[in-house]
Design an enzyme around this catalytic site. Structure first.
Site, PDB file in Angstrom:
ATOM      1  N   ARG A  27       0.868  -1.176   0.000  1.00 23.29           N
ATOM      2  CA  ARG A  27       0.000   0.000   0.000  1.00 23.29           C
ATOM      3  C   ARG A  27       0.901   1.221   0.000  1.00 23.29           C
ATOM      4  NH1 ARG A  27      -3.262   3.560  -1.020  1.00 23.29           N
ATOM      5  NH2 ARG A  27      -5.090   4.096   0.246  1.00 23.29           N
ATOM      6  N   ASP A  30       1.092   3.972   2.727  1.00 25.68           N
ATOM      7  CA  ASP A  30       1.530   3.557   4.070  1.00 25.68           C
ATOM      8  C   ASP A  30       3.040   3.395   4.167  1.00 25.68           C
ATOM      9  OD1 ASP A  30      -1.077   3.524   4.786  1.00 25.68           O
ATOM     10  OD2 ASP A  30      -1.261   1.351   5.022  1.00 25.68           O
ATOM     11  N   THR A  31       3.645   2.750   3.177  1.00 22.83           N
ATOM     12  CA  THR A  31       5.032   2.295   3.357  1.00 22.83           C
ATOM     13  C   THR A  31       5.978   2.662   2.233  1.00 22.83           C
ATOM     14  OG1 THR A  31       4.577   0.153   2.300  1.00 22.83           O
ATOM     15  CG2 THR A  31       4.189   0.311   4.679  1.00 22.83           C
ATOM     16  N   ARG A  32       5.504   3.366   1.199  1.00 23.01           N
ATOM     17  CA  ARG A  32       6.344   3.587   0.036  1.00 23.01           C
ATOM     18  C   ARG A  32       7.644   4.298   0.375  1.00 23.01           C
ATOM     19  NH1 ARG A  32       3.389   6.910  -2.491  1.00 23.01           N
ATOM     20  NH2 ARG A  32       2.172   5.420  -3.707  1.00 23.01           N
ATOM     21  N   GLY A  60      -7.512   1.465 -11.817  1.00 21.40           N
ATOM     22  CA  GLY A  60      -8.687   1.240 -12.633  1.00 21.40           C
ATOM     23  C   GLY A  60      -9.459   0.079 -12.083  1.00 21.40           C
ATOM     24  N   GLU A  94      -5.109  -6.919  -6.760  1.00 23.27           N
ATOM     25  CA  GLU A  94      -3.794  -7.495  -7.018  1.00 23.27           C
ATOM     26  C   GLU A  94      -3.572  -8.733  -6.164  1.00 23.27           C
ATOM     27  OE1 GLU A  94       0.657  -5.942  -6.223  1.00 23.27           O
ATOM     28  OE2 GLU A  94      -0.573  -4.684  -7.532  1.00 23.27           O
TER      29      GLU A  94
END
Length: 1322
Positions: A27, A30-32, A60, A94
């Site tokens: 996500r 949150d953590t990028r 999308g 995903e």
């Protein structure tokens, strides 16, 4: 841009067909910018190829093509669950795709629970409950989708995964890396998970390594000890090994060269790395230099010599006037910036005095870390994150200042203070202030002081003095019996950065840290006899002076090394050396009388004098290389011994008909004891796990009592040339896992009851005589007469690896049924006179390695297990290649099998005189075939044969090579050159079923033997391409002679309709195509039934499904000449250069290289930086890809940033797309640089639109070219009856790169085969 849903056929990929090792799903919000970014960099630095799923790619209702392809082409998916993970429908979709894929493949899913626990994910509680409440409100009409999300979360939570809890993030990341490496069986060099402040230097070294030059280069990475030289060298090594044909990393050169035979050890490692296999015995360093020169001049190599303190050691290892292959690179790490002087370089490479030293040699100096970088690195080791508690910041800054930017000191101090109170920090800081920054050794002592108890401190000291460089498991076996809790102790030392376990499971310790341990021991007492551990000269002096006491628990001597250090020469024969003889008189056994607590003893090449009644009785480890006696003395009491290691001993018997009761002995290693005849009374060794007797060339028997050992797991008798048989009781050893008998050349009998060994996994019988003895043949005949099967039936079904190379196996020995070995993964039958293999080999479903090298009589192979054949279909591009089929088996090696004429379902050779006449006439006129011999080269076997014309059945296509100079007159269409275009006949009552092709060519260069020749059929009307890569080629007698290549290509099921414009072309290197001819054969019922070769009918269904996309496999390509690629993400500042890589950046695939222009492929081109065109009308199709090639030109070779961007403008719709890219490097001066990029479109460019593409760059843009790739419209797709699925996200226009892919997959294996063949000739 819009994207379409990708539909994949579920299938398992073989290792050679994975694009990524790991897909990272998370996500982003949150953590990028924290945890995930650090994890990503750690994965990359460990050499793990990782796809990072970024939420910013776009969202999308459906998962993007790029992401889904990455899922299918990754071995592992790491899913980072965070608090807001469930709020993202993108992430949930995903996740569903990942879990679905894992059900039908070997895909591994590794959940990471970052700031949530598995229960929240499984039951959707906490923040997950709130997120799903919103989803159920938003998707009331799609509740089935919400339920799929819930089910996927429940399923993934049940997998377990890894939970951060209250641990440190950096340690957590390191644990993840270990997990991934274990699952991948990764062999990349170990790199610490947290590395800062080196990006720019790594980038410069990467560009130097990949500059595309054919010049040899040597570089020094220099700096003070502990500055990070080795780490940087490992990172660039991991990132660049694919650029080179061979590579080697020689670690710790300074230390290893000080050891006895250290030079030879390094030389042996270097040769083994370069040749990728075994190396013949090296007698001395001069012999090693000769063998190294023979190995490296044939191939482009990357060589790293780590920690070199003297340039003379380089020449001692690899010699002078070295014939490096063009393009080879050498990297040296050293504390000395001027290690490589001008005279030394000239001598090393035999340069003329006028040669430019600067062009060859580079120096990369590693500077101390800047304060901010030091702060970041320290905080990670001390707190496990970048944001420590505020109350510690004052002390943190003070500690970092004292470290002076030295990474090793930051790492060790951070680890030692981790988890300590402020009072401890304050005390530590006060201690630091009393120690000058320049005295790094004293700073590192603080790490030792921080160990929690005497247990870990003593363990550290024992490892520092004895076990550095030893196998971790071997060391653990010994130290567990020394009252240590070794496993947890080693982990504690690793956590304190005092110890590292490298990729070979060796215990490694930085030299500065090791010296700390030895200094601590020296400080115990000025009296040698009162120290706890003695080594080298101190140990020798204590024995000679007889001053040992009960305090000593460890003593190690290598007398060879001691004399070499003392007298500065190699002791070639210590037994005759007068210096050694004089010192031996002073060493007597009573010197050990007071050492009652001695547990670890090494006496390499030491001769003792006297009675052994005073020898230590508490020994756990006894290492005595060169043991001088013929058997162990009767009064040598070593009942507590766990490991007995006596390489190169004078033993004839281990004990002289006397039982030695050694109830604790687990490892007995007597390798290279050339006088050893037998070992008696093994029944006393109740705990023995490993019996290693390598190269005991006079050993004639192994005692029957071995059957009484119920704990034995490894029996290694490699090279025991006098051993004729094994005891029949060997079958009783049910615990045995490895039985190594290779090189036992007189061994002619193997016990019949091997099937009782239920644990046996590895059996190596290379070079034995088991199939030639009378006893074997008599037993075999008996088995056959009773219908009981062959010797193979007696093999245990647990076998994973079986090697029978050079055993003179005949066809009647090979079993008819392989089902007895269901677990077999590796089978080696190389160099045996077999003619074929049984059909049952297809039942070895786990087989991923089949070695048949130099089976000179091998004629046929049945259908082989493919272990995950990649079966994908695309509507626009199809590949046909028998070589790629064989490569789907992880390693199917048939090089040197010169008589091989058939692999079922792959290819078949039939002499033209044995081919049915009617079928020949359907191919070509019989009058044209000359009864002369022709040379044929096989890419599959790497052999040439001179024969009468042969008909080749290759993947459903039939062809033949004959002598001739022109296309026969009856071919409908003729054209000069390698390309021909024509329109299919417009007869509504007929359909073209075959194309007969005739290609007239001559040989230009030997380059043809490096790349597969490929023939392409292109339906220009429908934008479809079929490509056939031939595994055979006719070789003209001289360059002026010509060959006719006649091809019969079934196209009945292809989308070729009346009136379509078709192009046929030959793409290859090294051939000059003089003329091209084509005849269309329309379908009639009689012709279809009677004239179609049965062979092609059988295989057409299989081969039309085999789809190997270039851009799917580019990441696995080895380097090819000057191919160089860069991956970057323009959304971030960081850059990473690797070779080669493909960038998926906002739907754009970018490739950067210096290879040639694919002639005739691009439909629109213009001089300068801009090309414009109008989108052609194409009914039922839309543009799927726009492929752009720009030719850039460099005016000089200065290092600079090349800022580039591409702008694509749809003038009709007033829309624009922009892509930025920054290249950093040294372009080759005055040469063209080709930049290829592929853009994904789904409807944005329509018929009649006016479009322009412009390339802006700091370099000169000489020309641009555009190619448009069409796909069927979505609303027409379901109406097509072709059966080919839509496969989005593929750069289908790049089929011209496919020969590179196939070539690189088998190139390394072919090179190894050729090297081994040359070695055998020598």
């Amino acid at each position: 841009m819009a994207v379409s849903m990708v539909h994949h056929q579920e299938s398992s990929l073989s290792d050679s067909q994975y694009t990524y090792d790991v897909l990272l799903s998370f996500r982003g919000a949150d953590t990028r910018k924290n945890f995930t970014d650090h994890l990503y960099m750690a994965l990359v630095q460990a050499g793990i190829h990782t796809f990072r799923d970024d939420d910013e790619i776009g969202k999308g209702e459906n998962i993007k093509n790029e992401i889904e392809r990455a899922i299918y082409e990754s071995k592992i998916s790491i899913i980072v669950f965070s608090k807001n993970y469930a709020s993202s429908t993108w992430c949930l979709n995903e996740l569903v795709k990942i879990m679905e894929h894992s059900k039908f493949s070997k895909h591994i899913v590794l959940p990471i629970f970052y700031d949530v626990n598995p229960s929240q994910v499984k039951k959707q509680t906490g923040s997950f409950a709130a997120a799903f409440a919103g989803h159920e409100e938003s998707f009331k009409s799609e509740m089935d989708m919400v339920q799929r999300w819930r089910a996927a979360l429940t399923e993934v939570a049940d997998l377990g995964g890894m939970l951060l809890e209250d641990g440190h993030e950096w340690q957590f990341i390191q644990d993840i890396i270990k997990q991934v490496q274990n699952k991948l069986h990764h062999t990349a060099l170990y790199v610490p998970p947290i590395v800062v402040g080196i990006d720019s230097l790594v980038t410069c070294i990467n560009w130097w390594l990949g500059d595309g030059s054919n010049k040899v280069g040597i570089a020094t990475i220099c700096g003070i000890g502990g500055i990070g030289k080795t780490t940087i060298a490992k990172i660039v090594y991991n990132l660049n090994i694919q650029r080179f044909e061979s590579y080697s990393f020689l670690a710790d050169v300074r230390e290893i060269t000080q050891e006895r035979k250290g030079l030879v050890h390094l030389q042996r490692q270097l040769i083994a790395d370069i040749l990728k296999g075994k190396v013949n015995k090296i007698h001395n360093s001069d012999d090693g230099i000769t063998k190294i020169k023979e190995a490296i001049y044939r191939r482009r190599v990357l060589l790293v010599l780590d920690d070199v303190d003297d340039s003379e050691k380089i020449t001692k290892i690899i010699g002078a006037q070295i014939p490096f292959h063009p393009g080879s690179k050498i990297i040296i790490t050293s504390r000395h910036r001027c290690l490589l002087s001008d005279p030394f370089i000239r001598q090393m490479f035999d340069l003329e005095a006028s040669s430019s030293y600067g062009e060859l040699c580079k120096v990369f100096e590693v500077k101390e870390l800047a304060f901010n970088d030091s702060l970041q690195l320290f905080k990670w080791y001390a707190f496990g994150q970048c944001h420590p508690i505020d109350s510690y910041m004052e002390y943190v800054k003070s500690v970092v200042e004292h470290c002076g930017g030295l990474p090793l000191a930051l790492q060790v101090l951070g680890s030692s203070l981790s988890g300590k109170s402020i009072n401890v920090w304050r005390s530590a800081l006060e201690k630091l202030k009393a120690i000058p920054d320049s005295k790094i050794q004293k700073i590192l002592r603080i790490s030792y002081d921080s160990l929690q108890d005497d247990h870990d401190k003593n363990l550290f000291l024992d490892i520092a003095c004895v076990f550095v460089g030893k196998d971790k498991d071997y060391t653990t076996t010994i130290l567990d019996e020394c009252d240590y809790y070794t496993a947890i102790g080693i982990e504690n030392l690793i956590n304190r950065s005092l110890l590292v376990v490298n990729e070979k499971n060796k215990l490694m310790m930085h030299q500065m840290i090791r010296e700390i341990g030895r200094n601590i021991i020296r400080q115990e007492s000025p009296n040698l006899g009162k120290r706890s551990r003695l080594w080298h000269k101190d140990a020798f002096d204590a024995l000679r002076e007889k001053i040992g006491t009960k305090t000593i628990r460890c003593l190690t001597i290598d007398l060879h090394r001691l004399l070499e250090d003392k007298y500065g020469k190699t002791i070639a024969n210590h037994s005759k050396n007068p210096l050694l003889m004089s010192t031996e008189e002073d060493i007597e056994t009573d010197a050990f009388a007071k050492m009652q607590r001695l547990k670890l003893l090494q006496l390499d090449y030491v001769k003792l004098k006297g009675d052994y009644k005073d020898f230590p009785r508490s020994l756990i480890w006894l290492c005595w290389h060169g043991f001088p006696l013929e058997y162990l003395p009767k009064n040598l009491y070593i009942s507590k011994l766990v490991v007995l290691e006596m390489h190169n001993s004078s033993l004839k018997r281990v004990w002289n008909d006397t039982k030695y009761f050694l109830p604790n002995l687990k490892i007995l290693n007597l390798s290279h004891s050339h006088g050893l005849l037998k070992i008696l009374n093994l029944s006393c060794l109740h705990s023995l796990e490993r019996l290693i007797l390598k190269d005991c060339i006079k050993l004639i028997t192994v005692d029957q009592s071995i059957g009484e050992i119920k704990t034995l797991t490894i029996l290694n008798l490699k090279g025991c040339k006098s051993l004729k048989k094994l005891p029949r009781t060997i079958g009783s050893v049910e615990s045995l896992e490895e039985l190594i008998l290779s090189g036992c050349s007189t061994l002619d009998d193997v016990p019949r009851d091997l099937q009782n060994m239920k644990s046996l996994k590895v059996l190596n019988l290379d070079g034995t005589a088991i199939c030639e003895s009378n006893s074997w043949l008599s037993w075999l005949s008996l088995k056959i007469s009773k219908g009981l099967g062959f010797f193979w039936v007696s093999l245990p079904c647990s076998l994973v690896k079986l090697s029978l190379q050079s055993c003179r196996l005949s066809d009647d020995v090979v079993p008819a049924d392989f089902s007895y070995l269901p677990s077999l993964k590796s089978l080696n039958l190389s160099r045996n006179p077999i003619h074929s293999l049984p059909e049952s080999i297809i039942h070895l479903t786990k087989l991923d390695e089949l070695l048949l090298t130099c089976c000179k009589e091998l004629q046929r192979l049945p259908k082989l297990p493919t272990n995950g054949l990649l079966v994908k279909r695309s509507q626009s591009s199809y590949r046909i290649s028998s070589l790629s089929y064989l490569l789907n088996l992880k390693r199917c090696i048939v090089f040197g099998c010169e008589k091989l004429t058939e692999v079922e379902s792959v290819f078949k050779l039939v002499p033209i005189e044995n081919f049915e006449v009617e079928q020949i006439k359907s191919l070509f006129n019989m009058d044209f075939i000359k009864s002369i011999q022709l040379e044929i080269y096989s890419y599959i076997t790497d052999t040439r044969m001179v024969t009468t014309p042969q008909v080749f059945h290759d993947c459903g296509i039939t062809s033949c090579f004959i002598s001739g100079s022109e296309v026969p007159i009856w071919f409908e269409y003729h054209s000069e050159g390698s390309k021909i275009s024509f329109s299919l006949p417009q007869n509504p009552s007929e359909k073209v079923s075959w194309l007969n092709l005739c290609i007239v060519y001559s040989l230009v260069s030997d380059e043809i033997f490096e790349f597969l020749p490929s023939v392409h059929i292109i339906n220009e009307t429908k934008k479809l391409t079929w490509s056939y890569f031939s595994s055979f080629l006719g070789i003209p007698e001289t360059n002026s002679n010509t060959i006719l290549w006649l091809i019969h290509w079934p196209v009945k099921d292809y989308q070729l309709e009346n009136g379509d414009l078709v192009t046929c072309k030959l793409s290859t290197f090294g051939l000059n195509v003089r003329e091209f001819g084509v005849t269309c054969v329309s379908e009639t019922k009689e012709m279809y039934e009677d004239d179609t070769p049965q062979y092609s009918q059988e295989n057409e269904g299989t081969w039309k499904e085999i789809e190997l996309k270039v851009n799917e496999e580019l990441l696995k390509l080895d380097t090819s000449g000057n191919i160089r690629m860069q991956i970057d993400n323009y959304l971030e500042e960081s850059k990473m250069i690797a070779s080669p890589q493909v960038l998926y950046d906002c739907g754009i695939i970018s490739i950067y290289g210096t290879y040639g222009f694919p002639e005739g492929r691009y439909s629109h081109h213009a001089t300068g930086n801009k090309v414009s065109f109008i989108v052609p009308r194409s009914s039922g199709h839309h543009i799927g890809y726009l492929n752009l090639m720009a030719i850039l030109f460099a005016e000089d070779d200065q290092i600079f940033d090349i800022l580039s961007r591409i702008e694509i403008v749809n003038k009709t719709k007033d829309t624009k797309w922009i892509h930025h890219k920054c290249f950093i490097g040294i372009p080759k001066i005055k040469n063209n640089i080709y930049w290829f990029s592929s853009w994904r479109f789904m409807g944005e460019l329509e018929d009649g639109d006016q479009v322009s593409c412009t390339v802006f760059s700091d370099l000169c843009v000489k020309a641009c070219a555009i190619d448009l790739i069409y796909e069927l419209d979505d609303d027409l797709l379901h109406k097509c009856n072709s059966g080919y699925q839509h496969l989005g996200g593929k750069t289908t226009s790049s089929y011209w790169l496919f020969p590179l892919f196939v070539y690189h997959l088998f190139k390394s294996q072919r090179a190894l085969y050729r090297i081994q063949s040359l070695n055998k000739l020598e």
